[in-house]
Design a protein around this motif. Structure first.
Motif, short mmCIF file in Angstrom:
data_model
loop_
_atom_site.label_atom_id
_atom_site.label_comp_id
_atom_site.label_asym_id
_atom_site.label_seq_id
_atom_site.Cartn_x
_atom_site.Cartn_y
_atom_site.Cartn_z
N MET B 1 -49.14 78.85 -23.54
CA MET B 1 -50.23 79.64 -22.94
C MET B 1 -50.61 80.79 -23.88
N GLU B 2 -51.88 81.03 -23.96
CA GLU B 2 -52.34 82.12 -24.84
C GLU B 2 -51.92 83.47 -24.29
N HIS B 4 -52.98 87.63 -24.59
CA HIS B 4 -54.08 88.50 -25.00
C HIS B 4 -53.63 89.94 -25.00
N SER B 6 -55.05 93.57 -24.41
CA SER B 6 -56.24 94.20 -23.84
C SER B 6 -56.83 95.19 -24.83
N ILE B 46 -57.07 89.46 -10.10
CA ILE B 46 -56.62 89.04 -11.44
C ILE B 46 -57.82 89.01 -12.38
N ASP B 47 -58.94 88.57 -11.85
CA ASP B 47 -60.17 88.56 -12.63
C ASP B 47 -60.48 89.98 -13.13
N ALA B 49 -58.33 92.48 -13.37
CA ALA B 49 -57.24 92.94 -14.26
C ALA B 49 -57.38 92.38 -15.67
N ALA B 50 -57.99 91.21 -15.76
CA ALA B 50 -58.16 90.60 -17.09
C ALA B 50 -59.30 91.25 -17.87
N SER B 70 -46.11 83.92 -8.87
CA SER B 70 -47.07 83.44 -9.88
C SER B 70 -48.19 84.45 -10.07
N LYS B 73 -47.00 87.39 -12.05
CA LYS B 73 -46.84 86.99 -13.44
C LYS B 73 -48.19 87.05 -14.18
N ALA B 74 -49.22 86.57 -13.48
CA ALA B 74 -50.56 86.59 -14.07
C ALA B 74 -51.06 88.02 -14.26
N GLU B 77 -49.40 89.42 -17.23
CA GLU B 77 -49.91 88.85 -18.46
C GLU B 77 -51.25 89.47 -18.87
N PHE B 78 -52.10 89.70 -17.87
CA PHE B 78 -53.44 90.16 -18.20
C PHE B 78 -53.61 91.67 -18.12
N ASN B 79 -52.58 92.40 -17.75
CA ASN B 79 -52.64 93.85 -17.77
C ASN B 79 -51.30 94.34 -18.29
#
Lengths: 156, 351
Positions: B1-2, B4, B6, B46-47, B49-50, B70, B73-74, B77-79
């Protein structure tokens, strides 16, 4: 099959476990076409990847049951971002599928169909394909396709 | 998984708040005064936060714990690097504890949890650890923050725990029971309350002194805690009076629980009866420390057991019923646990 250069104009988000036969096959197809992809175990990381790839041509692939979470909210978010969702249809949720159809979601009935979908989307959005091995990319400005275009594209 | 990184600058105060605010705050209206972005849907959150970094993320725990791991976890990952705080109902505390503990990869899904209902002001202070709500910037300020956090933790502990035994206190038991009954009302489950006290406790105090009496209380507390399941809540609610709240295991499948309810002998949950029996057996085998070897089997208890919805629909009714059964057990010669209902049944008679 010859491979094209890295098809960075199309980005695939594959939702599900790579131990799933359908997901495994999809990853194989995407690898063959050198499509940039990411695998997410469920819709939660997938929605983050959707947000991070805004502006790219994003194709989400997964089983309908996996994607139809949070009362179909995932489809709405993907639709708002102009992404396409390719779902493997599941007999058990035919009614939900019918309700979800028409909002940037399209269905395939067998795993093998994913190859045709990827090929057609690549041909539509890029001027190169694995077959002709062209190296120049010209992104079609109006991608993603509309529902009607997609139906025509997929021969529905 | 990629992965990123921020690129956006972290907002120094903005909180991403996810879930039903009415479920978490005693003054939900107060949220409007705080720099919060509120999302009721996890995917929308999550949208967000990304796309943007937040100073903190607060997640009001959903009823079912299955998906939250889950989702957290997301969010992580995105924040990346953002503090994640869970807002849990009392009965969700075991799950919250698990989620704030280290996982196999050495990273906990969440950093901390707060018990609801909570005031918005207290929530904001707890998230940032300072009165101004600004994240700590300097090492000196960080030390002050840690000190303050520690004091808050101590106060919270004092407010909910019994100092002598380390069990939950009366206030906690009542609030927990109230919350779990409300939840159970919706899920069609069971809550069972066991109220018990130590037989002849006054005698230990009078003959051996109060410090010996305290040791007896501690011994009983440790023993009861050991006999219970992890999610059952054990508390000391008075001098030598204890209460245990048994409730449906959140990890357990509904079908299994329903199967257990089809007990031939009683419509009280058999698990609660089994645990109470186990506790009595453990007492029989235990030596009372202050009497040495002669103290084996001397320590006994009397108790009453009531169940929701069978014996009452509120926590007050359950306590009243369990207390009545406890009194009846005392009158009948002590060293027994009675179930509410007629004829009075000692749990020892239930197969």
């Amino acid at each position: 099959m010859k491979k094209s250069n890295f098809n960075q104009n199309l980005h695939a988000i594959v939702v599900g476990s790579s131990t799933d036969e359908f997901i495994y096959y999809t990853l194989k197809v995407l690898s063959n076409y050198e499509v940039d992809f990411v695998v997410c175990e469920n819709v939660y990381p997938a929605v983050g990847h959707l947000a991070r790839n805004t502006g790219r041509n994003v194709l989400v692939i997964g089983r309908f049951g996996q994607l139809n979470r949070e009362k179909g909210r995932f489809f709405h978010i993907a639709g708002e971002k102009g992404s396409l969702c390719c779902c493997l249809a599941e007999a058990c949720s035919a009614q939900n599928q019918k309700a979800a159809a028409g909002t940037g979601i399209f269905f395939i009935n067998e795993a093998a169909e994913i190859k045709g979908v990827v090929e057609k989307l690549l041909a539509k959005s890029l001027s190169c394909s694995p077959e002709n091995n062209r190296t120049s990319f010209s992104v079609k400005k109006d991608f993603p396709v509309t529902k009607a275009e997609l139906d025509a594209l997929l021969g529905v | 998984m990629e992965t990123h990184n921020s690129s956006s600058v972290k907002d120094s105060r903005n909180i991403l708040l996810i879930g039903d605010i009415n479920r978490a705050f005693s003054d939900a209206e107060g949220i409007k005064k705080l720099p919060c972005e509120v999302y009721t849907n996890m995917l929308d959150a999550i949208d967000a936060a990304a796309k943007k970094s937040f100073a903190a993320i607060a997640v009001i725990m959903p009823g079912a714990p299955a998906k939250i791991s889950s989702a957290l976890k997301a969010l992580r990952e995105f924040n990346a690097g953002t503090k994640i705080v869970l807002l849990a109902q009392m009965y969700e505390e075991p799950t919250a504890m698990q989620l704030t503990g280290l996982s196999s990869n050495g990273i906990a899904p969440a950093d901390n949890y707060l018990i609801c209902p909570i005031q918005t002001k207290k929530f904001y202070e707890s998230v940032f650890g300072t009165r101004t709500g600004r994240p700590v910037q300097t090492a000196e300020a960080a030390a002050v923050d840690t000190d303050q956090q520690e004091k808050i933790r101590m106060l919270e502990k004092l407010a909910t725990e019994d100092e002598l035994t380390g069990l939950k206190n009366r206030r906690y038991i009542w609030e927990f029971s109230r919350q779990i009954i409300e939840r159970t009302r919706k899920t069609n489950g069971r809550v069972t309350l066991l109220v018990f006290d130590i037989d002849n406790f006054k005698h230990y105090n009078d003959v051996y002194g109060h410090s010996a009496g305290d040791k007896v209380l501690k011994q009983a507390a440790v023993l009861m805690r050991r006999c219970c399941r992890q999610h059952d809540v054990v508390g000391r609610i008075g001098g030598d009076e204890f209460a245990v709240v048994f409730w449906d295991d959140p990890q357990r499948k509904t079908a299994e629980a329903a199967e257990e309810r089809r007990s031939a002998m009683t419509d009280h949950p058999t698990e609660a009866i089994f645990i109470a029996k186990r506790f009595r057996k453990a007492l029989e085998k235990t030596e009372l420390h202050l009497l040495g070897p002669e103290g084996k089997g001397v320590l006994t208890i009397s108790g009453g057991l009531s169940s929701f919805p069978r014996d009452g629909s509120t926590i007050q009714q359950l306590f009243t019923q369990a207390d009545k059964a406890l009194l009846e057990a005392k009158r009948s010669g002590k060293n027994r646990i009675y179930l509410v209902g007629k004829p009075q049944n000692d749990i020892a008679d239930i197969e």
